[in-house]
Design an enzyme around this catalytic site. Structure first.
Site, PDB file in Angstrom:
ATOM      1  N   ASN A 158       0.875  -1.130   0.093  1.00  0.00           N
ATOM      2  CA  ASN A 158       0.003   0.108   0.195  1.00  0.00           C
ATOM      3  C   ASN A 158       0.916   1.291  -0.197  1.00  0.00           C
ATOM      4  O   ASN A 158       2.146   1.136   0.247  1.00  0.00           O
ATOM      5  CB  ASN A 158      -1.204  -0.153   1.376  1.00  0.00           C
ATOM      6  CG  ASN A 158      -0.154  -0.068   2.537  1.00  0.00           C
ATOM      7  OD1 ASN A 158       0.602   0.748   2.846  1.00  0.00           O
ATOM      8  ND2 ASN A 158      -0.344  -1.282   3.288  1.00  0.00           N
ATOM      9  N   LYS A 215       9.486 -17.000 -10.290  1.00  0.00           N
ATOM     10  CA  LYS A 215       8.771 -15.816 -11.001  1.00  0.00           C
ATOM     11  C   LYS A 215       7.610 -16.501 -12.016  1.00  0.00           C
ATOM     12  O   LYS A 215       7.844 -17.224 -12.713  1.00  0.00           O
ATOM     13  CB  LYS A 215       9.624 -15.097 -11.801  1.00  0.00           C
ATOM     14  CG  LYS A 215       9.073 -13.900 -12.571  1.00  0.00           C
ATOM     15  CD  LYS A 215       9.912 -12.899 -13.381  1.00  0.00           C
ATOM     16  CE  LYS A 215       8.883 -11.978 -14.170  1.00  0.00           C
ATOM     17  NZ  LYS A 215       9.722 -11.448 -15.314  1.00  0.00           N
ATOM     18  N   PRO A 224      -2.710 -11.956  10.819  1.00  0.00           N
ATOM     19  CA  PRO A 224      -3.153 -11.565  11.870  1.00  0.00           C
ATOM     20  C   PRO A 224      -3.311 -10.053  12.289  1.00  0.00           C
ATOM     21  O   PRO A 224      -2.635  -9.113  11.353  1.00  0.00           O
ATOM     22  CB  PRO A 224      -1.881 -12.050  12.843  1.00  0.00           C
ATOM     23  CG  PRO A 224      -0.849 -11.957  11.924  1.00  0.00           C
ATOM     24  CD  PRO A 224      -1.570 -12.224  10.549  1.00  0.00           C
ATOM     25  N   ILE A 237      -2.307  -7.109  14.535  1.00  0.00           N
ATOM     26  CA  ILE A 237      -1.249  -6.955  15.331  1.00  0.00           C
ATOM     27  C   ILE A 237      -1.733  -6.234  16.439  1.00  0.00           C
ATOM     28  O   ILE A 237      -1.547  -6.391  17.610  1.00  0.00           O
ATOM     29  CB  ILE A 237      -0.058  -6.321  14.784  1.00  0.00           C
ATOM     30  CG1 ILE A 237       0.381  -7.213  13.616  1.00  0.00           C
ATOM     31  CG2 ILE A 237       0.950  -6.163  15.811  1.00  0.00           C
ATOM     32  CD1 ILE A 237       1.418  -6.402  12.603  1.00  0.00           C
ATOM     33  N   PHE A 248      -4.729   3.517  14.599  1.00  0.00           N
ATOM     34  CA  PHE A 248      -5.293   4.499  13.618  1.00  0.00           C
ATOM     35  C   PHE A 248      -6.159   3.776  12.764  1.00  0.00           C
ATOM     36  O   PHE A 248      -6.227   2.452  12.857  1.00  0.00           O
ATOM     37  CB  PHE A 248      -3.836   4.755  12.655  1.00  0.00           C
ATOM     38  CG  PHE A 248      -3.146   5.829  13.225  1.00  0.00           C
ATOM     39  CD1 PHE A 248      -1.918   5.763  14.138  1.00  0.00           C
ATOM     40  CD2 PHE A 248      -3.240   7.144  12.463  1.00  0.00           C
ATOM     41  CE1 PHE A 248      -1.337   6.602  14.551  1.00  0.00           C
ATOM     42  CE2 PHE A 248      -2.201   8.150  12.921  1.00  0.00           C
ATOM     43  CZ  PHE A 248      -1.227   7.689  13.945  1.00  0.00           C
TER      44      PHE A 248
HETATM   45  O1  PMT Z   1       2.830   6.223   6.445  1.00  0.00           O
HETATM   46  P1  PMT Z   1       2.452   7.598   5.975  1.00  0.00           P
HETATM   47  O2  PMT Z   1       2.494   7.599   4.376  1.00  0.00           O
HETATM   48  O3  PMT Z   1       2.732   8.724   6.779  1.00  0.00           O
HETATM   49  O4  PMT Z   1       0.858   7.220   6.222  1.00  0.00           O
HETATM   50  C1  PMT Z   1       0.237   7.176   7.502  1.00  0.00           C
HETATM   51  C2  PMT Z   1      -0.941   6.438   7.666  1.00  0.00           C
HETATM   52  C3  PMT Z   1      -1.974   6.962   6.733  1.00  0.00           C
HETATM   53  C4  PMT Z   1      -0.377   4.875   7.160  1.00  0.00           C
HETATM   54  C5  PMT Z   1      -1.282   6.153   9.196  1.00  0.00           C
HETATM   55  O5  PMT Z   1      -1.528   7.593   9.605  1.00  0.00           O
HETATM   56  C6  PMT Z   1      -2.415   5.417   9.252  1.00  0.00           C
HETATM   57  O6  PMT Z   1      -3.571   5.813   9.257  1.00  0.00           O
HETATM   58  N1  PMT Z   1      -2.137   4.126   9.605  1.00  0.00           N
HETATM   59  C7  PMT Z   1      -3.066   3.040   9.965  1.00  0.00           C
HETATM   60  C8  PMT Z   1      -3.439   2.583   8.328  1.00  0.00           C
HETATM   61  C9  PMT Z   1      -4.235   1.520   8.523  1.00  0.00           C
HETATM   62  O7  PMT Z   1      -3.862   0.316   8.179  1.00  0.00           O
HETATM   63  O8  PMT Z   1      -5.584   1.360   8.947  1.00  0.00           O
HETATM   64  P2  PMT Z   1      -6.529   0.537   9.164  1.00  0.00           P
HETATM   65  O9  PMT Z   1      -7.773   1.131   9.547  1.00  0.00           O
HETATM   66  O10 PMT Z   1      -6.556  -0.407   8.100  1.00  0.00           O
HETATM   67  O11 PMT Z   1      -5.983  -0.687  10.497  1.00  0.00           O
HETATM   68  C10 PMT Z   1      -6.612   0.022  11.912  1.00  0.00           C
HETATM   69  C11 PMT Z   1      -5.371  -0.269  12.811  1.00  0.00           C
HETATM   70  O12 PMT Z   1      -5.006  -1.762  13.060  1.00  0.00           O
HETATM   71  C12 PMT Z   1      -4.290   0.303  12.682  1.00  0.00           C
HETATM   72  O13 PMT Z   1      -3.380   0.784  13.754  1.00  0.00           O
HETATM   73  C13 PMT Z   1      -3.277  -0.581  11.896  1.00  0.00           C
HETATM   74  O14 PMT Z   1      -2.004  -0.467  12.431  1.00  0.00           O
HETATM   75  C14 PMT Z   1      -3.703  -2.050  12.711  1.00  0.00           C
HETATM   76  N2  PMT Z   1      -3.518  -3.144  12.038  1.00  0.00           N
HETATM   77  C15 PMT Z   1      -4.176  -3.561  10.789  1.00  0.00           C
HETATM   78  C16 PMT Z   1      -4.342  -4.562  10.101  1.00  0.00           C
HETATM   79  C17 PMT Z   1      -3.465  -5.585  10.757  1.00  0.00           C
HETATM   80  N3  PMT Z   1      -3.594  -6.721  10.339  1.00  0.00           N
HETATM   81  N4  PMT Z   1      -2.824  -5.298  11.894  1.00  0.00           N
HETATM   82  C18 PMT Z   1      -2.845  -4.268  12.652  1.00  0.00           C
HETATM   83  O15 PMT Z   1      -2.322  -4.124  13.566  1.00  0.00           O
END
Ligand code: PMT
Length: 405
Positions: free
Chosen positions: A210, A289, A305, A307, A323
């Site tokens: 991403n 490949k 998973p 995290i 986030f």
């Molecule tokens: O890196 P930059 O270009 O500066 O951009 C910053 C950002 C947009 C990446 C950052 O500010 C942000 O929003 N990060 C979270 C992105 C995300 O994956 O959001 P989510 O809504 O999909 O996930 C929710 C939360 O679960 C996040 O805290 C994520 O780290 C966590 N997560 C998600 C999926 C997973 N398998 N494991 C996780 O821990």
């Protein structure tokens, strides 16, 4: 305030009606045990006399860059080296603009440019000047360089208007100077963060990923370290330098990120999940490949998973901050994620194309927790990180004081 004893504070005074408050500030700083030397700009002399500040500081007040009595011995460099902290109070719009531009057209700006010690500015100006986009730009530039901005406060102004632009009170500035010399608001805390994207291999040369650049997570790591925390940053593949004082662990996939986090999480007080972890990975990563023989090809995906949720579900979890990157209804979806994942705080992040979010230098956030929320305005990521870290530390302290009682 034992922490202030013997500290050397260079107090810069620029032109503004709030200059009268520096008399009281000097008294407070000296009463707390600090040594104070004053440098005034030409405009400051219109508001308070050098004689007053000399009497209160017990030291000659310096005004001119070209003062033969001092400059024979490079007095401005000597002053820049003498200080443990430079505090400019009041910092007028003009003075801030000149420091932001790296100008050295008077003694105060020259010292700021030459010095390597922390610099704090206490802005004081008309509310229209503070809100002007030129000042906003300067504020962002200064924050990006690590210059601390203390204030301004909102309220009635000398010009008869009301709004942001009042200099903080001397007692508030004394408190902030004290904090500057103590371990920092996060002293003694261990913080673990994730940042950047993950890459989920399809074959040896292709992957699913991403747009995360890591900028936000790295800015947060830097902001926690600047507050005295011991910081470990688990980062996906990004091209950013490691912030000073931060321990970095590089990973590539979500599974590697999970393993790195789980190896560190036991000893952390605060966990921040800022990484854009891929929710799915190819069910099979092919060893060679893939050839383009077929017209269409399906890639079977399996869930990675979560995290953040795993950390929050531990028997004795750290304080958890997540986030939520959303392209619509950010607050509603973020609240849902906060509850489902069981985290203490979540930063709702609208990542629509025209806004901040992924890759960009700027962003805005709505921070949510049980019974509270705070809007953090669109600003550059280092500044936004400082604002978010301040809020996290407040909520962390509140949770701990509630647990202690
Ligand atoms: O890196 P930059 O270009 O500066 O951009 C910053 C950002 C947009 C990446 C950052 O500010 C942000 O929003 N990060 C979270 C992105 C995300 O994956 O959001 P989510 O809504 O999909 O996930 C929710 C939360 O679960 C996040 O805290 C994520 O780290 C966590 N997560 C998600 C999926 C997973 N398998 N494991 C996780 O821990």
């Amino acid at each position: 305030m034992a922490v202030m004893h013997g500290r050397k504070i260079l107090l810069g005074v620029s032109g503004g009606i709030a200059a009268y408050k520096t008399a009281q500030l000097i008294r407070l700083l000296r009463a707390a045990g600090a040594e104070v030397r004053v440098v005034m700009t030409r405009a400051a002399e219109q508001f308070i006399t050098p004689m007053t500040l000399q009497a209160l500081s017990g030291q000659p007040v310096r005004q001119s860059l070209f003062d033969p009595a001092h400059e024979a011995a490079m007095g401005h460099i000597e002053l820049a080296r003498w200080a443990d902290l430079i505090l400019v109070a009041p910092a007028s719009a003009d003075c801030m603009a000149r420091i932001a531009a790296g100008m050295a057209d008077d003694l105060l700006t020259t010292i700021c440019l030459a010095s390597e010690v922390p610099i704090a500015l206490a802005p004081a100006m008309n509310q229209g000047m503070w809100r002007n986009s030129a000042t906003e730009h300067n504020v962002r530039t200064l924050a990006r360089r690590g210059i601390r901005l203390w204030g301004p406060a909102e309220g009635d102004q000398a010009c008869g208007e009301t709004g942001p632009g009042r200099m903080l009170e001397p007692e508030q500035l004394l408190h902030l100077v004290g904090e500057c010399f103590s371990a920092g608001a996060a002293g003694g805390l261990t913080v673990l963060l994730t940042a950047g994207p993950t890459r989920e291999p399809i074959d040896p040369v292709r992957f699913i990923s991403n747009r995360s650049s890591g900028k936000m997570g790295f800015a947060l790591a830097a902001a926690f370290a600047a507050q005295g925390a011991e910081v470990t940053l688990v980062s996906g593949p990004v091209v950013l330098p490691t912030p000073p004082g931060v321990r970095r662990i590089d990973v590539e996939t979500a599974l590697e990120m999970e393993a790195a986090v789980m190896a560190e999480v036991e000893r952390c007080d605060i966990f921040v999940g800022c990484a854009a972890v891929a929710d799915y990975r190819p069910a099979q990563a092919v060893g060679q490949k893939i050839k383009k023989t077929a017209q269409t090809r399906d890639i079977g995906l399996v869930r990675n998973p979560d995290i953040l949720a795993t950390v929050a579900a531990r028997p004795r979890p750290p304080f958890t901050v997540g986030f939520a990157a959303e392209t619509e209804r950010p607050v509603e979806y973020a609240q849902e994620k906060r509850k489902v994942k069981g985290v203490d705080m979540i930063a709702a992040n609208l990542v629509a194309a025209s806004q901040g979010g992924f890759e960009r230098d700027e962003n805005a956030l709505t921070v949510l927790w049980e019974g509270g929320r705070k809007e953090l305005p669109m600003t550059d990521k280092p500044h936004l990180a400082q604002l978010l870290v301040t809020q996290v530390l407040i909520n962390y302290a509140e949770r701990h004081s509630a647990e202690d009682t």
